[in-house]
Motif scaffolding. Structure first.
Motif, PDB file in Angstrom:
ATOM      1  N   UNK A 117       0.720  -1.075   0.104  1.00 61.77           N
ATOM      2  CA  UNK A 117      -0.006   0.242   0.172  1.00 61.77           C
ATOM      3  C   UNK A 117       0.848   1.435   0.010  1.00 61.77           C
ATOM      4  N   UNK A 118       1.944   1.356   0.667  1.00 57.89           N
ATOM      5  CA  UNK A 118       3.116   2.404   0.736  1.00 57.89           C
ATOM      6  C   UNK A 118       3.366   2.627  -0.589  1.00 57.89           C
ATOM      7  N   UNK A 119       3.927   1.529  -1.114  1.00 57.16           N
ATOM      8  CA  UNK A 119       4.392   1.665  -2.494  1.00 57.16           C
ATOM      9  C   UNK A 119       3.552   2.400  -3.515  1.00 57.16           C
ATOM     10  N   UNK A 120       2.216   1.771  -3.359  1.00 54.22           N
ATOM     11  CA  UNK A 120       1.511   2.210  -4.581  1.00 54.22           C
ATOM     12  C   UNK A 120       1.114   3.629  -4.175  1.00 54.22           C
ATOM     13  N   UNK A 121       0.958   3.966  -2.806  1.00 50.25           N
ATOM     14  CA  UNK A 121       0.622   5.640  -2.771  1.00 50.25           C
ATOM     15  C   UNK A 121       1.797   6.390  -3.188  1.00 50.25           C
ATOM     16  N   UNK A 122       3.243   6.122  -2.788  1.00 50.90           N
ATOM     17  CA  UNK A 122       4.386   6.889  -3.383  1.00 50.90           C
ATOM     18  C   UNK A 122       4.318   6.855  -4.614  1.00 50.90           C
ATOM     19  N   UNK A 123       4.203   5.762  -5.482  1.00 52.61           N
ATOM     20  CA  UNK A 123       4.369   5.738  -6.841  1.00 52.61           C
ATOM     21  C   UNK A 123       3.412   6.649  -7.523  1.00 52.61           C
TER      22      UNK A 123
END
Length: 271
Positions: A117-123
Protein backbone atom coordinates in the motif's frame (compact mmCIF):
# COMPACT_ATOMS: atom_id res chain seq x y z
CA UNK A 1 7.32 -4.30 33.26
CA UNK A 2 7.79 -2.76 29.85
CA UNK A 3 5.07 -3.24 27.27
CA UNK A 4 4.95 -2.53 23.56
CA UNK A 5 2.74 0.40 22.61
CA UNK A 6 0.12 -1.83 20.97
CA UNK A 7 0.04 -5.19 22.73
CA UNK A 8 2.87 -7.12 21.06
CA UNK A 9 3.53 -4.47 18.40
CA UNK A 10 5.76 -1.53 19.35
CA UNK A 11 5.89 0.05 15.89
CA UNK A 12 3.77 3.22 15.96
CA UNK A 13 4.93 4.69 12.64
CA UNK A 14 6.65 3.63 9.46
CA UNK A 15 7.29 6.27 6.85
CA UNK A 16 8.93 6.29 3.44
CA UNK A 17 10.00 9.67 2.02
CA UNK A 18 11.16 10.77 -1.40
CA UNK A 19 13.42 13.83 -1.57
CA UNK A 20 13.48 15.71 -4.86
CA UNK A 21 16.28 17.81 -6.33
CA UNK A 22 14.03 20.88 -6.20
CA UNK A 23 10.81 21.98 -4.54
CA UNK A 24 7.56 20.56 -5.88
CA UNK A 25 5.42 23.53 -4.79
CA UNK A 26 4.43 24.20 -8.40
CA UNK A 27 3.09 20.64 -8.72
CA UNK A 28 0.83 20.63 -5.66
CA UNK A 29 -2.02 21.73 -7.91
CA UNK A 30 -1.45 18.66 -10.08
CA UNK A 31 -1.65 16.45 -7.01
CA UNK A 32 -4.85 18.21 -6.00
CA UNK A 33 -6.26 17.65 -9.47
CA UNK A 34 -5.53 13.92 -9.09
CA UNK A 35 -7.34 13.87 -5.77
CA UNK A 36 -10.13 11.59 -7.01
CA UNK A 37 -7.72 8.69 -7.56
CA UNK A 38 -6.71 8.78 -3.87
CA UNK A 39 -10.06 9.68 -2.32
CA UNK A 40 -11.42 6.20 -1.64
CA UNK A 41 -8.47 5.22 0.55
CA UNK A 42 -7.49 8.72 1.75
CA UNK A 43 -10.78 10.61 2.10
CA UNK A 44 -9.47 13.53 4.18
CA UNK A 45 -7.51 16.32 2.49
CA UNK A 46 -5.80 19.36 3.99
CA UNK A 47 -4.09 22.35 2.41
CA UNK A 48 -2.80 25.41 4.31
CA UNK A 49 -4.73 28.61 4.60
CA UNK A 50 -3.13 31.98 5.18
CA UNK A 51 -5.15 33.78 7.82
CA UNK A 52 -3.79 37.27 7.27
CA UNK A 53 -1.64 39.46 9.49
CA UNK A 54 -2.66 41.45 12.56
CA UNK A 55 -0.71 44.67 13.19
CA UNK A 56 -0.93 47.11 16.09
CA UNK A 57 -0.41 50.81 15.34
CA UNK A 58 -0.37 53.90 17.56
CA UNK A 59 -3.21 56.34 16.85
CA UNK A 60 -3.48 59.36 19.16
CA UNK A 61 -1.96 57.50 22.09
CA UNK A 62 -4.13 54.42 21.55
CA UNK A 63 -3.41 51.14 19.77
CA UNK A 64 -5.46 50.41 16.66
CA UNK A 65 -5.75 46.86 15.34
CA UNK A 66 -5.14 46.63 11.60
CA UNK A 67 -5.95 43.35 9.88
CA UNK A 68 -4.92 42.34 6.38
CA UNK A 69 -7.04 40.12 4.19
CA UNK A 70 -5.94 36.47 3.71
CA UNK A 71 -3.41 36.14 0.90
CA UNK A 72 -3.19 32.59 -0.50
CA UNK A 73 -0.07 33.58 -2.41
CA UNK A 74 1.80 33.81 0.92
CA UNK A 75 0.81 30.34 2.07
CA UNK A 76 3.43 27.59 1.77
CA UNK A 77 2.10 25.16 -0.85
CA UNK A 78 1.59 21.73 0.65
CA UNK A 79 -1.00 19.01 0.74
CA UNK A 80 -1.92 16.20 3.10
CA UNK A 81 -4.25 13.33 2.29
CA UNK A 82 -5.13 10.99 5.12
CA UNK A 83 -7.23 8.14 6.41
CA UNK A 84 -8.33 8.73 10.01
CA UNK A 85 -8.87 6.18 12.78
CA UNK A 86 -11.93 6.34 15.08
CA UNK A 87 -9.84 8.12 17.74
CA UNK A 88 -9.12 10.96 15.30
CA UNK A 89 -5.48 10.05 14.68
CA UNK A 90 -4.16 9.52 11.15
CA UNK A 91 -3.90 5.87 10.19
CA UNK A 92 -2.42 6.62 6.76
CA UNK A 93 -1.00 9.90 5.47
CA UNK A 94 0.49 11.19 2.23
CA UNK A 95 2.23 14.53 2.72
CA UNK A 96 3.69 16.72 -0.04
CA UNK A 97 5.68 19.78 1.01
CA UNK A 98 8.84 21.54 -0.17
CA UNK A 99 11.11 19.01 -1.90
CA UNK A 100 9.47 16.00 -0.20
CA UNK A 101 6.66 13.51 -0.60
CA UNK A 102 6.20 11.05 2.26
CA UNK A 103 3.83 8.22 3.05
CA UNK A 104 3.15 7.40 6.71
CA UNK A 105 1.54 4.31 8.25
CA UNK A 106 0.59 4.84 11.90
CA UNK A 107 -0.99 1.45 12.47
CA UNK A 108 1.49 -1.16 11.29
CA UNK A 109 0.22 -4.73 11.01
CA UNK A 110 2.35 -6.86 8.72
CA UNK A 111 4.99 -6.02 6.13
CA UNK A 112 3.06 -7.96 3.47
CA UNK A 113 0.04 -5.72 4.06
CA UNK A 114 1.69 -2.35 4.69
CA UNK A 115 4.48 -2.11 2.14
CA UNK A 116 2.39 -2.79 -1.02
CA UNK A 117 0.00 0.00 0.00
CA UNK A 118 2.84 2.44 0.83
CA UNK A 119 4.54 1.62 -2.44
CA UNK A 120 1.37 2.22 -4.43
CA UNK A 121 0.70 5.57 -2.74
CA UNK A 122 4.29 6.74 -3.25
CA UNK A 123 4.44 5.71 -6.89
CA UNK A 124 1.11 7.34 -7.78
CA UNK A 125 1.89 10.59 -5.96
CA UNK A 126 5.44 10.85 -7.34
CA UNK A 127 4.22 10.11 -10.87
CA UNK A 128 1.74 12.98 -10.52
CA UNK A 129 4.33 15.59 -9.52
CA UNK A 130 7.25 14.48 -11.72
CA UNK A 131 6.94 16.49 -14.91
CA UNK A 132 10.62 16.56 -15.89
CA UNK A 133 11.46 19.57 -13.71
CA UNK A 134 12.56 17.54 -10.68
CA UNK A 135 14.27 14.24 -9.93
CA UNK A 136 14.41 12.04 -6.83
CA UNK A 137 17.77 12.41 -5.06
CA UNK A 138 17.19 10.41 -1.84
CA UNK A 139 14.92 7.80 -0.32
CA UNK A 140 14.39 7.75 3.44
CA UNK A 141 12.76 5.03 5.55
CA UNK A 142 11.99 5.67 9.21
CA UNK A 143 10.65 3.39 11.95
CA UNK A 144 9.39 4.63 15.32
CA UNK A 145 8.84 2.12 18.16
CA UNK A 146 7.33 2.97 21.53
CA UNK A 147 7.47 1.11 24.86
CA UNK A 148 5.70 2.11 28.08
CA UNK A 149 6.50 1.18 31.68
CA UNK A 150 3.64 -0.64 33.46
CA UNK A 151 5.51 -1.57 36.62
CA UNK A 152 5.68 -0.03 40.07
CA UNK A 153 8.36 2.49 40.98
CA UNK A 154 11.13 3.75 38.72
CA UNK A 155 11.42 2.14 35.27
CA UNK A 156 14.05 -0.56 34.88
CA UNK A 157 15.73 0.36 31.62
CA UNK A 158 17.96 -2.71 31.76
CA UNK A 159 14.81 -4.82 31.30
CA UNK A 160 14.18 -3.06 27.99
CA UNK A 161 17.56 -2.07 26.58
CA UNK A 162 20.71 -4.16 26.32
CA UNK A 163 22.92 -1.14 25.67
CA UNK A 164 22.02 1.08 28.56
CA UNK A 165 24.10 4.17 27.81
CA UNK A 166 22.22 7.15 29.22
CA UNK A 167 20.63 5.32 32.17
CA UNK A 168 24.17 4.53 33.35
CA UNK A 169 24.89 8.25 33.40
CA UNK A 170 21.60 8.80 35.17
CA UNK A 171 22.56 6.45 37.99
CA UNK A 172 26.06 7.88 38.27
CA UNK A 173 25.10 11.56 38.13
CA UNK A 174 21.56 11.65 39.48
CA UNK A 175 20.01 12.86 36.24
CA UNK A 176 16.31 12.94 35.42
CA UNK A 177 14.40 9.92 34.16
CA UNK A 178 14.11 11.82 30.87
CA UNK A 179 17.12 11.53 28.57
CA UNK A 180 18.06 11.42 24.90
CA UNK A 181 20.64 9.35 23.04
CA UNK A 182 21.59 10.17 19.45
CA UNK A 183 23.92 8.37 17.08
CA UNK A 184 24.38 8.40 13.33
CA UNK A 185 26.90 7.52 10.67
CA UNK A 186 27.40 7.47 6.90
CA UNK A 187 28.47 4.26 5.19
CA UNK A 188 28.89 2.82 1.73
CA UNK A 189 26.03 0.79 0.33
CA UNK A 190 26.24 -2.44 -1.65
CA UNK A 191 23.65 -1.28 -4.18
CA UNK A 192 25.05 0.50 -7.23
CA UNK A 193 22.08 2.87 -7.30
CA UNK A 194 23.15 4.30 -3.93
CA UNK A 195 26.10 6.65 -3.41
CA UNK A 196 26.01 6.49 0.39
CA UNK A 197 23.69 5.50 3.22
CA UNK A 198 22.97 7.43 6.40
CA UNK A 199 21.96 5.38 9.45
CA UNK A 200 20.63 7.36 12.42
CA UNK A 201 19.14 6.15 15.70
CA UNK A 202 17.44 8.29 18.37
CA UNK A 203 16.48 6.82 21.75
CA UNK A 204 14.34 8.96 24.06
CA UNK A 205 13.35 8.22 27.64
CA UNK A 206 10.25 10.36 28.12
CA UNK A 207 7.13 10.78 30.22
CA UNK A 208 4.00 10.01 28.22
CA UNK A 209 0.57 10.62 29.76
CA UNK A 210 2.15 10.46 33.21
CA UNK A 211 3.99 7.17 32.63
CA UNK A 212 7.64 6.50 31.75
CA UNK A 213 8.16 5.54 28.11
CA UNK A 214 11.01 4.88 25.70
CA UNK A 215 10.82 5.81 22.02
CA UNK A 216 13.27 4.38 19.47
CA UNK A 217 13.48 6.20 16.14
CA UNK A 218 15.54 4.43 13.47
CA UNK A 219 16.09 6.24 10.17
CA UNK A 220 17.83 5.00 7.00
CA UNK A 221 18.48 7.47 4.18
CA UNK A 222 19.79 6.39 0.79
CA UNK A 223 21.43 9.16 -1.25
CA UNK A 224 21.29 8.08 -4.88
CA UNK A 225 24.39 7.94 -7.07
CA UNK A 226 22.34 9.44 -9.91
CA UNK A 227 19.00 11.17 -9.23
CA UNK A 228 16.01 9.20 -10.51
CA UNK A 229 14.66 11.20 -13.47
CA UNK A 230 11.30 9.51 -14.00
CA UNK A 231 8.59 7.38 -12.49
CA UNK A 232 10.02 4.09 -13.80
CA UNK A 233 13.38 4.74 -12.15
CA UNK A 234 11.71 5.68 -8.85
CA UNK A 235 9.88 2.35 -9.05
CA UNK A 236 13.22 0.53 -9.42
CA UNK A 237 14.87 2.45 -6.57
CA UNK A 238 12.00 1.77 -4.13
CA UNK A 239 12.02 -1.93 -4.93
CA UNK A 240 15.78 -2.10 -4.44
CA UNK A 241 16.21 -0.23 -1.16
CA UNK A 242 13.01 -0.26 0.91
CA UNK A 243 12.55 -4.04 1.40
CA UNK A 244 16.13 -4.21 2.72
CA UNK A 245 15.26 -1.70 5.43
CA UNK A 246 12.94 -4.16 7.11
CA UNK A 247 15.79 -6.51 8.01
CA UNK A 248 18.16 -3.63 8.73
CA UNK A 249 15.68 -2.18 11.23
CA UNK A 250 15.22 -5.58 12.85
CA UNK A 251 19.00 -5.88 13.25
CA UNK A 252 19.17 -2.48 14.98
CA UNK A 253 16.28 -3.33 17.30
CA UNK A 254 17.79 -6.74 18.06
CA UNK A 255 21.05 -5.05 19.07
CA UNK A 256 19.26 -2.57 21.36
CA UNK A 257 16.49 -4.55 23.05
CA UNK A 258 16.81 -7.04 25.86
CA UNK A 259 16.16 -10.66 24.72
CA UNK A 260 12.84 -10.88 26.61
CA UNK A 261 11.57 -7.79 24.77
CA UNK A 262 12.71 -9.20 21.41
CA UNK A 263 10.51 -12.21 22.16
CA UNK A 264 7.59 -10.11 23.40
CA UNK A 265 7.27 -8.12 20.17
CA UNK A 266 7.96 -11.13 17.92
CA UNK A 267 10.88 -9.38 16.26
CA UNK A 268 12.04 -12.55 14.52
CA UNK A 269 8.60 -13.39 13.15
CA UNK A 270 7.57 -12.81 9.55
CA UNK A 271 5.36 -9.81 10.48
Amino acid sequence: MWRAARDTNALIEMLVLLQFTSGIEGRISALMAARDSFEEFLPKVWTPEFAGVVRFAMNGGKFDVQRTEPDPARAIPEMRMSRVMPDGEDEWLVWARGPFISTHCHYYTRWSSVWPKMRDLLLRSSETVMDGSCEVSSVMVQYTDLFTWKGEGAPEHAALLQKIGMPELQRNRGLSENWHNHQGWFCDDSNELVERRLERVHIDSITLEGSPAVKIDNMLRFDLATPAPNHATVWEVLDEVVPRCREMNKAVMRSLLAPAMVDQIGLDSEG
